[in-house]
Scaffold this motif. Structure first.
Motif, PDB file in Angstrom:
ATOM      1  N   GLN A  56      67.147 -41.349 -36.683  1.00 41.32           N
ATOM      2  CA  GLN A  56      66.462 -42.633 -37.634  1.00 41.32           C
ATOM      3  C   GLN A  56      68.523 -43.546 -38.111  1.00 41.32           C
ATOM      4  O   GLN A  56      68.994 -43.204 -39.678  1.00 41.32           O
ATOM      5  CB  GLN A  56      66.193 -42.084 -38.508  1.00 41.32           C
ATOM      6  CG  GLN A  56      64.182 -41.014 -38.939  1.00 41.32           C
ATOM      7  CD  GLN A  56      64.599 -40.979 -39.931  1.00 41.32           C
ATOM      8  OE1 GLN A  56      64.537 -40.444 -40.475  1.00 41.32           O
ATOM      9  NE2 GLN A  56      62.797 -40.408 -39.771  1.00 41.32           N
ATOM     10  N   PRO A  57      68.681 -43.901 -36.731  1.00 40.19           N
ATOM     11  CA  PRO A  57      70.135 -44.299 -37.361  1.00 40.19           C
ATOM     12  C   PRO A  57      69.714 -45.892 -38.486  1.00 40.19           C
ATOM     13  O   PRO A  57      71.248 -45.893 -39.252  1.00 40.19           O
ATOM     14  CB  PRO A  57      70.801 -45.074 -35.955  1.00 40.19           C
ATOM     15  CG  PRO A  57      69.304 -45.521 -35.581  1.00 40.19           C
ATOM     16  CD  PRO A  57      68.476 -43.985 -35.542  1.00 40.19           C
ATOM     17  N   GLY A  58      68.619 -46.439 -38.433  1.00 39.11           N
ATOM     18  CA  GLY A  58      69.006 -47.557 -39.536  1.00 39.11           C
ATOM     19  C   GLY A  58      69.095 -46.596 -41.036  1.00 39.11           C
ATOM     20  O   GLY A  58      69.930 -47.883 -42.123  1.00 39.11           O
ATOM     21  N   SER A  59      68.280 -45.811 -40.860  1.00 36.87           N
ATOM     22  CA  SER A  59      68.126 -45.541 -42.524  1.00 36.87           C
ATOM     23  C   SER A  59      70.114 -44.448 -42.523  1.00 36.87           C
ATOM     24  O   SER A  59      70.462 -44.639 -44.010  1.00 36.87           O
ATOM     25  CB  SER A  59      67.038 -44.094 -41.976  1.00 36.87           C
ATOM     26  OG  SER A  59      66.260 -44.673 -42.295  1.00 36.87           O
ATOM     27  N   LEU A  65      72.794 -36.460 -46.032  1.00 40.05           N
ATOM     28  CA  LEU A  65      70.851 -37.451 -46.179  1.00 40.05           C
ATOM     29  C   LEU A  65      71.809 -38.403 -45.148  1.00 40.05           C
ATOM     30  O   LEU A  65      70.816 -38.557 -43.864  1.00 40.05           O
ATOM     31  CB  LEU A  65      71.025 -38.320 -46.964  1.00 40.05           C
ATOM     32  CG  LEU A  65      69.923 -39.264 -47.219  1.00 40.05           C
ATOM     33  CD1 LEU A  65      68.489 -38.129 -47.114  1.00 40.05           C
ATOM     34  CD2 LEU A  65      69.423 -39.619 -48.712  1.00 40.05           C
ATOM     35  N   ALA A  66      72.898 -38.747 -44.976  1.00 37.55           N
ATOM     36  CA  ALA A  66      73.138 -40.221 -43.259  1.00 37.55           C
ATOM     37  C   ALA A  66      73.343 -39.549 -42.177  1.00 37.55           C
ATOM     38  O   ALA A  66      72.326 -39.705 -41.746  1.00 37.55           O
ATOM     39  CB  ALA A  66      74.729 -40.359 -43.429  1.00 37.55           C
ATOM     40  N   LEU A  67      73.302 -37.748 -42.365  1.00 36.79           N
ATOM     41  CA  LEU A  67      73.836 -37.294 -41.648  1.00 36.79           C
ATOM     42  C   LEU A  67      72.641 -35.946 -40.956  1.00 36.79           C
ATOM     43  O   LEU A  67      71.552 -36.264 -39.742  1.00 36.79           O
ATOM     44  CB  LEU A  67      74.444 -35.696 -42.000  1.00 36.79           C
ATOM     45  CG  LEU A  67      75.943 -36.466 -41.582  1.00 36.79           C
ATOM     46  CD1 LEU A  67      76.749 -34.800 -41.965  1.00 36.79           C
ATOM     47  CD2 LEU A  67      76.328 -36.563 -40.756  1.00 36.79           C
ATOM     48  N   ALA A  68      71.618 -35.998 -41.689  1.00 38.14           N
ATOM     49  CA  ALA A  68      70.520 -36.059 -41.191  1.00 38.14           C
ATOM     50  C   ALA A  68      69.460 -37.387 -40.786  1.00 38.14           C
ATOM     51  O   ALA A  68      68.684 -36.339 -40.267  1.00 38.14           O
ATOM     52  CB  ALA A  68      69.243 -35.066 -42.991  1.00 38.14           C
ATOM     53  N   HIS A  69      69.407 -37.842 -41.111  1.00 36.67           N
ATOM     54  CA  HIS A  69      68.652 -39.305 -40.902  1.00 36.67           C
ATOM     55  C   HIS A  69      69.443 -39.364 -39.188  1.00 36.67           C
ATOM     56  O   HIS A  69      68.500 -39.872 -38.236  1.00 36.67           O
ATOM     57  CB  HIS A  69      69.441 -40.583 -41.066  1.00 36.67           C
ATOM     58  CG  HIS A  69      67.754 -40.097 -42.886  1.00 36.67           C
ATOM     59  ND1 HIS A  69      66.782 -40.306 -42.436  1.00 36.67           N
ATOM     60  CD2 HIS A  69      68.737 -40.921 -44.290  1.00 36.67           C
ATOM     61  CE1 HIS A  69      66.238 -40.677 -43.590  1.00 36.67           C
ATOM     62  NE2 HIS A  69      67.467 -41.047 -44.791  1.00 36.67           N
ATOM     63  N   LEU A  70      70.357 -38.856 -38.684  1.00 37.70           N
ATOM     64  CA  LEU A  70      71.015 -39.563 -37.780  1.00 37.70           C
ATOM     65  C   LEU A  70      70.148 -38.350 -36.544  1.00 37.70           C
ATOM     66  O   LEU A  70      69.922 -38.461 -35.450  1.00 37.70           O
ATOM     67  CB  LEU A  70      72.450 -38.987 -37.729  1.00 37.70           C
ATOM     68  CG  LEU A  70      73.482 -40.158 -38.045  1.00 37.70           C
ATOM     69  CD1 LEU A  70      74.641 -40.296 -38.141  1.00 37.70           C
ATOM     70  CD2 LEU A  70      73.191 -41.781 -37.238  1.00 37.70           C
ATOM     71  N   LYS A  71      70.461 -37.159 -37.645  1.00 38.32           N
ATOM     72  CA  LYS A  71      70.002 -36.001 -36.443  1.00 38.32           C
ATOM     73  C   LYS A  71      68.107 -35.885 -36.595  1.00 38.32           C
ATOM     74  O   LYS A  71      68.162 -35.768 -35.129  1.00 38.32           O
ATOM     75  CB  LYS A  71      70.146 -34.541 -37.266  1.00 38.32           C
ATOM     76  CG  LYS A  71      69.820 -33.242 -36.047  1.00 38.32           C
ATOM     77  CD  LYS A  71      70.060 -31.850 -37.017  1.00 38.32           C
ATOM     78  CE  LYS A  71      69.331 -30.728 -36.429  1.00 38.32           C
ATOM     79  NZ  LYS A  71      70.294 -31.013 -35.982  1.00 38.32           N
ATOM     80  N   ALA A  72      67.587 -36.290 -37.803  1.00 42.98           N
ATOM     81  CA  ALA A  72      66.702 -37.171 -36.976  1.00 42.98           C
ATOM     82  C   ALA A  72      66.238 -38.047 -35.852  1.00 42.98           C
ATOM     83  O   ALA A  72      64.600 -38.880 -36.278  1.00 42.98           O
ATOM     84  CB  ALA A  72      65.737 -37.746 -38.282  1.00 42.98           C
TER      85      ALA A  72
END
Length: 251
Positions: free
Chosen positions: A216-219, A207-214
């Protein structure tokens, strides 16, 4: 199930049972369905973990080789252009800033830390179920085709909860591999409260990696902070990745 049963399962998986324990294990496996199910789940989780660790080590060795190769190439270039020492120093200073001082983008961090969640190596895909078909195409790295079968497998009404949670991990990885991080995030969110501890840790990491790919570094930072605060598979790696995120990482 009691604590001794779980100890017996762990010793079986590690190949440490003596003859008396082997006999007791075989009897429990035949007579106790709950024990048999716990054994299969534990064996599957450990197989997946070992496979993931192997892939991670393989990537680390490859990265080390590439870094050494790059350094040697750089050294050769420095020797060739030694007559232009002043200009070379200026270029080197710029390279240091770009490579080490400038914060990495979320997508670059994703690429550096992402490894696919491993499929079940025991399944080969014999057209008998959507799960086996999805597993087969996933192993072949045909992620668009695997994605369709994982979606079908996830919609089956007879799935046990742990099986459903594992399929979510594999489906989310297909979304990441097909440039659909938003859908990966949607599939992974329920795993933050997964019934299986190991799958819950995997779910949080991806999930953390998916936020990075999207982008969304804050999330991503929020999820990584949760991972870093709890002992588990990715606690150390989460700390490392948090240090590489820029301080102003809110979207």
């Amino acid at each position: 199930m009691n604590e001794l049963d779980y100890v017996l399962i762990d010793r079986k998986i590690d190949g440490q049972l003596d003859s008396d324990e082997e006999l007791r294990f075989s009897q429990k496996l035949k007579q106790d369905p709950e024990f048999a199910e716990a054994y299969e789940l534990q064996k599957s989780a450990i197989t997946a973990l070992r496979s993931h660790q192997y892939q991670t080590r393989k990537q680390e060795v490859k990265s080390l080789y590439e870094n050494v190769k790059a350094r040697r190439q750089k050294q050769r270039k420095i020797r060739v252009y030694a007559v232009a020492a002043g200009a070379a120093l200026l270029l080197l200073s710029s390279a240091v800033y770009l490579l080490f001082l400038r914060p990495a983008t979320p997508q670059a961090l994703y690429a550096a830390y992402y490894n696919p969640y491993p499929a079940d190596p025991l399944l080969r895909g014999d057209n008998s179920s959507p799960y086996e078909q999805a597993n087969y195409w996933y192993q072949q790295e045909d992620y668009p085709k695997a994605l369709l079968y994982w979606q079908e497998a996830l919609n089956q009404d007879t799935l046990a909860q742990v099986a459903s949670e594992r399929i979510r991990l594999l489906l989310a990885n297909c979304y990441l591999q097909t440039e659909q991080p938003g859908k990966a995030i949607e599939v992974l969110q329920p795993l933050r409260s997964a019934s299986d501890t190991v799958l819950r840790q995997y779910g949080a990491w991806y999930l953390a990696l998916a936020h990075l790919k999207a982008g969304q570094p804050g999330s991503a930072k929020e999820v990584l902070q949760t991972i870093a605060q709890q002992p588990g598979l990715y606690q150390t790696t989460a700390h490392e990745l948090l240090e590489k995120l820029p301080d102003d990482s809110d979207e």
